[in-house]
Each structure stands twice: as C-alpha cells, then as structure tokens.
Scaffold this motif. Structure first.
Motif, PDB file in Angstrom:
ATOM      1  N   VAL A 104      61.845 -29.357 -13.641  1.00 40.08           N
ATOM      2  CA  VAL A 104      62.380 -28.125 -13.030  1.00 40.08           C
ATOM      3  C   VAL A 104      62.633 -28.334 -11.547  1.00 40.08           C
ATOM      4  O   VAL A 104      63.679 -27.942 -11.024  1.00 40.08           O
ATOM      5  CB  VAL A 104      61.418 -26.938 -13.277  1.00 40.08           C
ATOM      6  CG1 VAL A 104      61.797 -25.750 -12.413  1.00 40.08           C
ATOM      7  CG2 VAL A 104      61.417 -26.561 -14.741  1.00 40.08           C
ATOM      8  N   ARG A 105      61.707 -28.968 -10.869  1.00 42.24           N
ATOM      9  CA  ARG A 105      61.876 -29.197  -9.426  1.00 42.24           C
ATOM     10  C   ARG A 105      63.116 -30.045  -9.151  1.00 42.24           C
ATOM     11  O   ARG A 105      63.913 -29.730  -8.274  1.00 42.24           O
ATOM     12  CB  ARG A 105      60.631 -29.878  -8.847  1.00 42.24           C
ATOM     13  CG  ARG A 105      60.690 -29.977  -7.323  1.00 42.24           C
ATOM     14  CD  ARG A 105      59.685 -30.930  -6.735  1.00 42.24           C
ATOM     15  NE  ARG A 105      60.107 -32.280  -7.112  1.00 42.24           N
ATOM     16  CZ  ARG A 105      59.279 -33.239  -7.467  1.00 42.24           C
ATOM     17  NH1 ARG A 105      57.996 -33.031  -7.521  1.00 42.24           N
ATOM     18  NH2 ARG A 105      59.733 -34.435  -7.783  1.00 42.24           N
ATOM     19  N   ILE A 155      70.038 -22.358 -11.564  1.00 44.28           N
ATOM     20  CA  ILE A 155      70.205 -22.637 -12.993  1.00 44.28           C
ATOM     21  C   ILE A 155      69.280 -23.774 -13.427  1.00 44.28           C
ATOM     22  O   ILE A 155      68.863 -23.849 -14.587  1.00 44.28           O
ATOM     23  CB  ILE A 155      71.689 -22.936 -13.340  1.00 44.28           C
ATOM     24  CG1 ILE A 155      71.923 -22.916 -14.854  1.00 44.28           C
ATOM     25  CG2 ILE A 155      72.116 -24.277 -12.794  1.00 44.28           C
ATOM     26  CD1 ILE A 155      71.876 -21.558 -15.449  1.00 44.28           C
ATOM     27  N   GLY A 156      68.920 -24.644 -12.516  1.00 40.35           N
ATOM     28  CA  GLY A 156      67.996 -25.745 -12.820  1.00 40.35           C
ATOM     29  C   GLY A 156      66.613 -25.267 -13.223  1.00 40.35           C
ATOM     30  O   GLY A 156      65.897 -25.963 -13.937  1.00 40.35           O
ATOM     31  N   ALA A 157      66.237 -24.073 -12.795  1.00 43.69           N
ATOM     32  CA  ALA A 157      64.938 -23.521 -13.198  1.00 43.69           C
ATOM     33  C   ALA A 157      64.890 -23.265 -14.692  1.00 43.69           C
ATOM     34  O   ALA A 157      63.820 -23.267 -15.297  1.00 43.69           O
ATOM     35  CB  ALA A 157      64.666 -22.227 -12.432  1.00 43.69           C
ATOM     36  N   PHE A 158      66.046 -23.042 -15.298  1.00 40.29           N
ATOM     37  CA  PHE A 158      66.101 -22.770 -16.732  1.00 40.29           C
ATOM     38  C   PHE A 158      66.358 -24.025 -17.555  1.00 40.29           C
ATOM     39  O   PHE A 158      65.994 -24.086 -18.721  1.00 40.29           O
ATOM     40  CB  PHE A 158      67.188 -21.729 -17.029  1.00 40.29           C
ATOM     41  CG  PHE A 158      66.960 -20.430 -16.331  1.00 40.29           C
ATOM     42  CD1 PHE A 158      65.975 -19.560 -16.768  1.00 40.29           C
ATOM     43  CD2 PHE A 158      67.697 -20.086 -15.212  1.00 40.29           C
ATOM     44  CE1 PHE A 158      65.737 -18.366 -16.113  1.00 40.29           C
ATOM     45  CE2 PHE A 158      67.471 -18.894 -14.545  1.00 40.29           C
ATOM     46  CZ  PHE A 158      66.483 -18.027 -15.000  1.00 40.29           C
ATOM     47  N   THR A 159      67.004 -25.026 -16.971  1.00 43.79           N
ATOM     48  CA  THR A 159      67.392 -26.214 -17.734  1.00 43.79           C
ATOM     49  C   THR A 159      66.524 -27.427 -17.454  1.00 43.79           C
ATOM     50  O   THR A 159      66.432 -28.325 -18.284  1.00 43.79           O
ATOM     51  CB  THR A 159      68.853 -26.588 -17.430  1.00 43.79           C
ATOM     52  OG1 THR A 159      68.983 -26.898 -16.042  1.00 43.79           O
ATOM     53  CG2 THR A 159      69.796 -25.461 -17.799  1.00 43.79           C
ATOM     54  N   GLY A 160      65.887 -27.480 -16.314  1.00 44.15           N
ATOM     55  CA  GLY A 160      65.163 -28.683 -15.893  1.00 44.15           C
ATOM     56  C   GLY A 160      64.012 -29.070 -16.795  1.00 44.15           C
ATOM     57  O   GLY A 160      63.858 -30.238 -17.154  1.00 44.15           O
TER      58      GLY A 160
END
Length: 123
Positions: free
Chosen positions: A78-79, A88-93
C-alpha cells in the motif's frame, strides 16, 4: 557460519511469534480467527511504525512467514502504491503486493488436493 546463525535467528523469532499466538489461544477467550486477524493488523501497524522492517531484515523468513509478515507485506504494498499512484494505491497496493503468494498458495493447494483426491487412496 553466518548462514547457520541467520537460520537460528529466523527459527527463534518465528518461534517467538508462534509462542505468543499459543499463549493467546491458551490464556484468553479470543478465538483463533481473531488472533490471526490481530497478527495481520499488528504486522500492518508495526510496519507503519517502522519496527517491522528491521525485524524482517534481521530474522528473514522467521519474521516474514507468519501472519504478521503478511500484514507487513500488505502495508509495504500500500505504501509503495500510494507513493506511485496516489490515493487509488491505497485500494490496489495491498492486493497487488500479496497476489503472487496468494495465487501460489491456491495453486499448490489445488495440486495437493488433486494429488490426494480428498484423502482417499488411489486405485
């Protein structure tokens, strides 16, 4: 000799995490599912606080194999995704970081189930 020492530390750290889980099972009324979720959340929190990375570098698989290591992997994914793609990276990472290991576990489980045919002997 260095390899043997790293193996010993991995065993001790991984064993300590297992001991903590066993004590929680034996001495509390927490269900195993809640303990497992707690370990994942602890890995995320310790990763966010910067504590888990040095532990993972020191103990190797002794720290990355237990469920707390899975939580750290999700945090790390996520980081990195937030740094690269923004919110959007918080949801896909977390999904992309853990997908390789998850798929491997599913495929190997499927192969083992097919090989064993539900525990019934072949023939």
């Amino acid at each position: 000799m260095e390899v043997v020492l790293r193996l010993i530390w991995a065993f001790l750290v991984g064993g300590a995490l297992c001991v903590i889980a066993q004590i929680l099972i034996d001495k509390t009324k927490l269900t195993p599912a809640r303990i497992l979720v707690g370990f994942v959340v602890a890995g995320v929190l310790l990763g966010a606080l910067g504590v888990y990375r040095p532990l993972a570098e020191f103990a190797g698989a002794g720290a990355t194999t237990p469920l707390s290591g899975f939580g750290y992997l999700i945090y790390k994914g996520v980081r990195e995704a937030v740094d690269a793609r923004g919110l959007i990276g918080a949801f896909t990472g977390g999904l992309s970081a853990a997908s390789g290991g998850t798929v491997a576990a599913l495929v190997f489980g499927l192969v083992a189930a097919a090989a064993c045919r539900g525990g019934k002997p072949r023939g």
